[in-house]
Design a protein around this motif. Structure first.
Motif, mmCIF file in Angstrom:
data_model
loop_
_atom_site.group_PDB
_atom_site.id
_atom_site.type_symbol
_atom_site.label_atom_id
_atom_site.label_comp_id
_atom_site.label_asym_id
_atom_site.label_seq_id
_atom_site.Cartn_x
_atom_site.Cartn_y
_atom_site.Cartn_z
ATOM 1 N N ILE A 84 0.826 -1.208 0.000
ATOM 2 C CA ILE A 84 0.000 0.000 0.000
ATOM 3 C C ILE A 84 0.861 1.259 0.000
ATOM 4 O O ILE A 84 0.618 2.196 -0.766
ATOM 5 N N ALA A 85 1.894 1.293 0.828
ATOM 6 C CA ALA A 85 2.741 2.484 0.949
ATOM 7 C C ALA A 85 3.462 2.816 -0.350
ATOM 8 O O ALA A 85 3.690 3.980 -0.649
ATOM 9 N N THR A 86 3.819 1.799 -1.125
ATOM 10 C CA THR A 86 4.532 2.045 -2.384
ATOM 11 C C THR A 86 3.579 2.361 -3.530
ATOM 12 O O THR A 86 4.031 2.728 -4.608
ATOM 13 N N GLY A 87 2.296 2.202 -3.309
ATOM 14 C CA GLY A 87 1.332 2.429 -4.373
ATOM 15 C C GLY A 87 1.099 1.200 -5.230
ATOM 16 O O GLY A 87 0.357 1.246 -6.204
ATOM 17 N N ALA A 88 1.723 0.083 -4.876
ATOM 18 C CA ALA A 88 1.593 -1.140 -5.666
ATOM 19 C C ALA A 88 0.206 -1.755 -5.533
ATOM 20 O O ALA A 88 -0.147 -2.637 -6.316
ATOM 21 N N ASP A 89 -0.593 -1.263 -4.599
ATOM 22 C CA ASP A 89 -1.955 -1.768 -4.474
ATOM 23 C C ASP A 89 -2.826 -1.327 -5.644
ATOM 24 O O ASP A 89 -3.927 -1.830 -5.830
ATOM 25 N N GLN A 90 -2.307 -0.423 -6.471
ATOM 26 C CA GLN A 90 -3.020 0.021 -7.667
ATOM 27 C C GLN A 90 -2.900 -0.995 -8.803
ATOM 28 O O GLN A 90 -3.638 -0.929 -9.777
ATOM 29 N N LEU A 91 -1.948 -1.922 -8.655
ATOM 30 C CA LEU A 91 -1.731 -2.942 -9.678
ATOM 31 C C LEU A 91 -2.657 -4.126 -9.445
ATOM 32 O O LEU A 91 -3.021 -4.413 -8.307
ATOM 33 N N ASP A 92 -3.005 -4.824 -10.531
ATOM 34 C CA ASP A 92 -3.773 -6.054 -10.337
ATOM 35 C C ASP A 92 -2.848 -7.127 -9.768
ATOM 36 O O ASP A 92 -1.622 -7.029 -9.856
ATOM 37 N N MET A 93 -3.431 -8.133 -9.160
ATOM 38 C CA MET A 93 -2.660 -9.163 -8.456
ATOM 39 C C MET A 93 -1.688 -9.895 -9.380
ATOM 40 O O MET A 93 -0.566 -10.198 -8.981
ATOM 41 N N GLU A 94 -2.099 -10.173 -10.612
ATOM 42 C CA GLU A 94 -1.240 -10.905 -11.532
ATOM 43 C C GLU A 94 0.010 -10.095 -11.877
ATOM 44 O O GLU A 94 1.115 -10.631 -11.935
ATOM 45 N N THR A 95 -0.167 -8.784 -12.095
ATOM 46 C CA THR A 95 0.973 -7.924 -12.422
ATOM 47 C C THR A 95 1.926 -7.827 -11.243
ATOM 48 O O THR A 95 3.146 -7.953 -11.401
ATOM 49 N N LEU A 96 1.383 -7.617 -10.061
ATOM 50 C CA LEU A 96 2.217 -7.523 -8.869
ATOM 51 C C LEU A 96 2.977 -8.828 -8.636
ATOM 52 O O LEU A 96 4.179 -8.822 -8.365
ATOM 53 N N ALA A 97 2.287 -9.959 -8.774
ATOM 54 C CA ALA A 97 2.944 -11.254 -8.598
ATOM 55 C C ALA A 97 4.040 -11.438 -9.641
ATOM 56 O O ALA A 97 5.142 -11.915 -9.322
#
Length: 108
Positions: free
Chosen positions: A34-47
């Motif tokens: 959340i702090a890095t803003g990565a929560d804006q990405l969909d789960m597949e992209t983040l993974a």
């Protein structure tokens, strides 16, 4: 006379501590996302990004990522010391000074 050790009780206490530490780790990982803003990405992209980083062997690129992460935490610590809260900065769209994932000169 010394009392005998209760191995079962000690083992249970260690298991509870391990469980607590695991839960704390999961919470901190979620907070980091959340702090890095990565929560804006969909789960597949983040993974995919995380898997790519784990598999990446280029030590120079990894060192660049490490430095970037260290700078991120230093900025956050300075902001906290100066009294700025995370919720106020996030409400303004500030992601803690971190560039978006996948951007910048050090991303793959």
């Amino acid at each position: 006379m010394r009392r005998p050790r209760d191995i079962d009780a000690e083992l249970k206490a260690l298991q509870e501590k391990a469980k607590s530490l695991k839960a704390r780790q999961r919470t901190q990982l979620g907070e980091l996302v959340i702090a890095t803003g990565a929560d804006q990405l969909d789960m597949e992209t983040l993974a995919g990004l995380l898997l790519g980083a784990v598999e990446h062997k280029d030590s120079d690129k990894r060192e660049g990522w490490r430095r970037r992460g260290a700078e991120f935490f230093q900025r956050r610590n300075r902001r906290k010391e100066n009294g700025a809260g995370d919720t106020a900065s996030r409400a303004d769209g500030d992601t803690g000074g971190a560039a978006p994932l996948g951007g910048g000169s050090e991303a793959s």
